[in-house]
Design an enzyme around this catalytic site. Sequence first.
Site, PDB file in Angstrom:
ATOM      1  N   GLY A   1      60.070   4.609  20.226  1.00 40.25           N
ATOM      2  CA  GLY A   1      58.833   5.307  20.543  1.00 40.25           C
ATOM      3  C   GLY A   1      59.084   6.462  21.481  1.00 40.25           C
ATOM      4  O   GLY A   1      60.220   6.845  21.760  1.00 40.25           O
ATOM      5  N   ASP A   2      57.986   7.009  21.974  1.00 42.92           N
ATOM      6  CA  ASP A   2      58.018   8.162  22.877  1.00 42.92           C
ATOM      7  C   ASP A   2      57.449   7.735  24.216  1.00 42.92           C
ATOM      8  O   ASP A   2      56.307   7.252  24.298  1.00 42.92           O
ATOM      9  CB  ASP A   2      57.177   9.293  22.281  1.00 42.92           C
TER      10      ASP A   2
ATOM     11  N   ASP B   1      63.443   3.301  23.437  1.00 40.16           N
ATOM     12  CA  ASP B   1      63.901   4.690  23.420  1.00 40.16           C
ATOM     13  C   ASP B   1      63.539   5.278  22.068  1.00 40.16           C
ATOM     14  O   ASP B   1      62.849   4.637  21.261  1.00 40.16           O
ATOM     15  CB  ASP B   1      65.414   4.782  23.684  1.00 40.16           C
TER      16      ASP B   1
ATOM     17  N   HIS C   1      65.153  12.375  36.724  1.00 37.82           N
ATOM     18  CA  HIS C   1      65.790  13.640  37.120  1.00 37.82           C
ATOM     19  C   HIS C   1      65.825  14.658  35.982  1.00 37.82           C
ATOM     20  O   HIS C   1      66.109  15.830  36.205  1.00 37.82           O
ATOM     21  CB  HIS C   1      67.187  13.387  37.684  1.00 37.82           C
TER      22      HIS C   1
END
Length: 342
Positions: free
Chosen positions: A232-233, A208, A252
């Site tokens: 990280g991304d 995350d 979602h």
Amino acid sequence: MATIPAGSGEHRSSTVLYDLMFGHVYASALRAVVDHGIPDLLGEGPRAVEELAERSGTRVGPLRRVLRLLSERGVFRESAGGVFGLTDVGEALRADVPGSHRAAVLWGTDEVFRRSAEGLGETLRTGRAGFEAAFGTGFFAYLAATPEKGRVFDAAMTSLAAQYGNDELIRECPFPGTGTVVDVAGGQGGLLRDVLLRHPGLDGVLFDRPGTVERHLLDVDELKGRWRVEGGDVFDGVPPGGDVYLLKNILHNWSDEDCLRILGSVRRAAAPGSRLLVIDAVLPEDGSPHPAVGMDTVMLMLFEGRERTATEFEGLLGRSGFRMSGAVPTTTLLSVVVAEAV
């Protein structure tokens, strides 16, 4: 003003409308008592409102009136002489109880939600998320720029995860006996921790934002040597080498286009045959009532995300290099969508 006969259809309709009109009043009252620690002061039993006011630094008259309002909603219980105690609902607002809802309540009543909801009118006209209209930036960019809000958000997600029932979800997830589980955008790792505790043959990777994984919940004696965290991304890539990838309450949050980018990152990291478990609400195909319909409106307020049907999940997964084998309902709000990298 005309009198509405008790029990008439007109009376019931008015009650429903007034509850909707004044919903923000109840939310504000709930936040106020949590902010002032009233549920915690009642943890050892009922107390007179005068004592609660003195110990919380509030005024007796206003506090009594707010507690009475919330008593009518089942949060507190009022006895003779202005003595208030906690109901089962109120107990969940204490900070020191397992599965506390306190963090979730503070997040759900935050200005982020209030101002985003106020922007729904513009959302209906333009499709632009209420949050972006109110704050002038995207939701996750805002969290990155305001660490204090990010901490509240992370705590709330951990609280909400506990309410969804990790044990129930884990029972429905087809985990192998051995291997590595990568929890993608897994927050503070509450789900991954519970997975590893339940499946001693598995190792785990929590992935995350760097600031989020620094506050992880994995450092427990039973899990020593079986986990690591990586910041990280998700749009840039996720850790490779997982036998199972988890995406809980992630897709979602995003538009179909962004979901394809996220799923593409996972597919590039996953070898053929690796399993993907998407834990999200799955809306009925026929439009019948579902508790996630309310969450769908929250997605409309905050992001460009949405809740989806099984058919819609299957389409996204198929376009991303995964074959969906089914969607397993649970007793919680969420289902487990099972897929495999092809």
